[in-house]
Design an enzyme around this catalytic site. Sequence first.
Site, PDB file in Angstrom:
ATOM      1  N   HIS A  92      38.756  -2.017  17.235  1.00 34.30           N
ATOM      2  CA  HIS A  92      37.504  -2.861  17.064  1.00 34.30           C
ATOM      3  C   HIS A  92      37.679  -4.366  16.778  1.00 34.30           C
ATOM      4  CE1 HIS A  92      34.439   0.482  16.491  1.00 34.30           C
ATOM      5  NE2 HIS A  92      35.392   0.875  16.919  1.00 34.30           N
ATOM      6  N   THR A 108       2.777  12.381   8.838  1.00 34.52           N
ATOM      7  CA  THR A 108       2.404  12.276   7.209  1.00 34.52           C
ATOM      8  C   THR A 108       3.676  13.101   6.699  1.00 34.52           C
ATOM      9  OG1 THR A 108      -0.067  12.035   7.489  1.00 34.52           O
ATOM     10  CG2 THR A 108       0.978  12.603   5.364  1.00 34.52           C
ATOM     11  N   ARG A 137       0.789  -1.352   0.091  1.00 34.18           N
ATOM     12  CA  ARG A 137      -0.230   0.129  -0.308  1.00 34.18           C
ATOM     13  C   ARG A 137       0.854   1.380   0.082  1.00 34.18           C
ATOM     14  NH1 ARG A 137      -0.924   4.653   2.390  1.00 34.18           N
ATOM     15  NH2 ARG A 137      -0.828   3.959   4.435  1.00 34.18           N
ATOM     16  N   GLU A 138       1.434   1.584   1.209  1.00 31.59           N
ATOM     17  CA  GLU A 138       2.462   2.347   1.241  1.00 31.59           C
ATOM     18  C   GLU A 138       3.637   2.614   0.294  1.00 31.59           C
ATOM     19  OE1 GLU A 138       2.291   5.665   3.215  1.00 31.59           O
ATOM     20  OE2 GLU A 138       4.023   6.296   1.869  1.00 31.59           O
ATOM     21  N   SER A 182      -7.770   6.397  11.203  1.00 32.19           N
ATOM     22  CA  SER A 182      -6.721   7.295  11.512  1.00 32.19           C
ATOM     23  C   SER A 182      -6.868   8.756  10.872  1.00 32.19           C
ATOM     24  CB  SER A 182      -5.574   6.385  10.694  1.00 32.19           C
ATOM     25  OG  SER A 182      -4.486   7.224  10.798  1.00 32.19           O
ATOM     26  N   HIS A 242       6.481   8.406   8.519  1.00 34.94           N
ATOM     27  CA  HIS A 242       7.247   8.862   7.555  1.00 34.94           C
ATOM     28  C   HIS A 242       8.643   9.477   7.678  1.00 34.94           C
ATOM     29  CE1 HIS A 242       4.753   8.592   3.764  1.00 34.94           C
ATOM     30  NE2 HIS A 242       4.012   8.337   4.558  1.00 34.94           N
ATOM     31  N   HIS A 293      -6.498  -0.045   2.621  1.00 28.88           N
ATOM     32  CA  HIS A 293      -6.437   1.155   3.257  1.00 28.88           C
ATOM     33  C   HIS A 293      -7.199   2.305   2.375  1.00 28.88           C
ATOM     34  CE1 HIS A 293      -4.213   5.083   3.466  1.00 28.88           C
ATOM     35  NE2 HIS A 293      -4.036   4.606   4.815  1.00 28.88           N
TER      36      HIS A 293
END
Lengths: 473, 473
Positions: free
Chosen positions: B343, B219, B65-66, B187, B248, B125
């Site tokens: 390291h 958003t 969807r997104e 929402s 986002h 959605h």
Amino acid sequence: MCQTENTPSSSTPNKQDMVEVGQVNGTNGRPAAASANQQRNPYAPRYADFLSNVCNFKIIESTLREGEQFANAFFDRPTKIAIAKALDAFGVEYIELTSPAASEQSRLDCEAICKLGLKAKILTHIRCHMDDARIAVETGVDGVDVVIGTSSFLREFSHGKDMAYITKTAIEVINFVKSKGIEVRFSSEDSFRSDLVDLLSIYQTVDKIGVNRVGIADTVGCANPRQVYDLVRTLRGVVSCDIEIHLHNDTGMAIANAYTALEAGATHIDTSVLGIGERVGITPLGGLVACLYAANPEYVKSKYNLPMLREIENLVAEAVEVSVPFMNPITGYCAFTHKAGIHAKAILNNPSTYEILKPEDFGLTRYVSIGHRLTGWNAVKSRVEQLQLVLTDDQIKDATAKIKELADVRTQSMEDVDTVLRVYHSGIVSGELEVGDSHQFDKLLKKHRDSSLPRPELTNGANTNGTATPTRA
Amino acid sequence: MCQTENTPSSSTPNKQDMVEVGQVNGTNGRPAAASANQQRNPYAPRYADFLSNVCNFKIIESTLREGEQFANAFFDRPTKIAIAKALDAFGVEYIELTSPAASEQSRLDCEAICKLGLKAKILTHIRCHMDDARIAVETGVDGVDVVIGTSSFLREFSHGKDMAYITKTAIEVINFVKSKGIEVRFSSEDSFRSDLVDLLSIYQTVDKIGVNRVGIADTVGCANPRQVYDLVRTLRGVVSCDIEIHLHNDTGMAIANAYTALEAGATHIDTSVLGIGERVGITPLGGLVACLYAANPEYVKSKYNLPMLREIENLVAEAVEVSVPFMNPITGYCAFTHKAGIHAKAILNNPSTYEILKPEDFGLTRYVSIGHRLTGWNAVKSRVEQLQLVLTDDQIKDATAKIKELADVRTQSMEDVDTVLRVYHSGIVSGELEVGDSHQFDKLLKKHRDSSLPRPELTNGANTNGTATPTRA
């Protein structure tokens, strides 16, 4: 100044839109004063928080130190100089270099960069050891960043020293560097897995002997914002010197952690370009700039040459042979591309609806993508107007349905969309087409495509006003 | 269970190393009980926090969807099905699909995915509109995610509706979806720029009529962790239903914000694979998994098939024609590559020193890079042992100095390093070379390189035990 500017001038802020901003003195690591009747920027510091340095911080840019620990990094001297000059022109306050004790070439390069006469202060980063310190102070640097592992993990598995030894050595090294008249920072390593009392004890000790900064490091890159806030806030109450923070990004939280550290009273943030460093690296310069800009655009614009960001990222990306990530804040190739129908409509009405970061402040451009099945008729209408076609709203909705139908089969380029709109328009004008006659439209489109005539020229401005398909940088 | 396991068994935790973990009921969105005498994981939830859902959350995976709103995304049905199946096998609790009202193909694909019989619940959605709701409930989905813009920005420049109208429509749509016996979420959009009283009012209203979840959305992607904590925490006190958050990533804080939302009592997090979505997208699945794994490895391992992460990311990256970013958490191509001398030494002694994420839990491998000027003699010693060469520490330090000298000119591959070590070793064994005789070593190395003899075969295990140069995935 903690000014904001994201509210569109056409909207009158209501009472809820006013924010309280601390009236503070603007010096010595505290937020600057702001006007009482400020317009609302919801991402700005919201409360009178005398600790927060979101509006007053310095960047220690470590691409030439931490970044050299990135797997792909091998910087020869011309590359180091090009990066240092670019960072200086961007406006970072400090540039940190690999220890001159690491190798002979590292030492020579450090000396060469010190001689460039940059505005940024030059630091080098050494182990907490007199041998390294003696080499470092002879290079011409403005300051030395000293580090030693303080966690039980590193004390057991790395250097094997106890806290008494660490403290004694730290005092010796700090006093030596100070005696040379240059800045000195003392940092623990793996601070979040160190004993809190040990940590505060050594920081207090070095603060008392006049260290310029103490540093906290999330060396394994897994701290969360609350942990960062707590540790920095606690330390802020213990030392009076500046506080630097170095955050690895193993769980992708290094930008937010840096922001939170500033809220808790940190004064200096370590970054590298694109975040390059050990493993997945540290807080990226661009990402840090993005979140601080969102909080306070005017302050960030006044400090840094933002349109240079993309150039610096490209320079470093090329040097270490990586691509700028597609989802990079600000410079990711679709950071300002809008696609969903409802987004596109609002963006065309007012960019602030879906953008807090203004692309023009970074020398970049906004795009609205319309040739896909999620498109909306408002975005298409904007394109119709750019093409100087005359269609009613009902006709545009009908043409939009046709674009969605075609885009269900494959993504439509801007050229494809323009063709659909021109064919639709000429069908309407000639009377060959009526709203809803999908079959007839398909015939007209096929006829157009079969014809060998060149496509009609764009009348004007067809690729302006931000409506275009994105191109990869 | 909130068990931890990162403390090496060889170290006995002191009192400081013990953490207090809440003894809570483990149901209904609250952290599960943990043993009182737990070993220390410094990144675990540290306080008895009855709100935190860091150990009890669900993922709503929105790649379909997104992710479809990402500039490059065009998913045909086979691709959608492949992604849905992979996400289901990974173990996400929900898969969210594009609105069936977006296009005819979107509707048909939604129906097809509902028929796959996946374990994950399928959501779609939609805009808060009865037309969309009527189409959605006929597709066979397990739930419908309803969204509407509530900020003054979106109310003015997007849909133009007032709060009374929004509330009335929301109630109508929610009651309709509930009447079909499926889940419904309501929402707001652009929640952080919405009037707080308006927001809480509509959330309370929809909670009372039995909505399953309310959603908060950043958003524009600029909220910081404190703002996320405050809004979710406030909402947690107002509604009794579940709380979803959609974040986002414009300023790179979406992972940390998701983590913070769980701390504040959110129950469901929206993700997409690699974070793809509008602009630079949303909280990435892999990054979210990384930070939640750091907090609680056992819980995350029990929920998700972690070694599938790389495969899913590659699948989606290929579908949208992007590269997995080099600095991606977990799967970035050098996420487990260690370079700096100090390291490397510690990692070879105990990987927990510089790693909280265990590569083997993700089906990945650790690398220690040694052919560069930042290398250290401990890492070189490990390689000497792998090659079954016999050298004293002084000899290894001398050989390391030689590797650094060569690496100052250009990066040395593992093959180059091996050659240096073999030539050094044979020089020592034959008596031709003494420690510190750099000139003689250069002669031996040149002689070796000039000879046309094939290189000696590796005796055994030379590329095992994690010491090797990284290869790009």
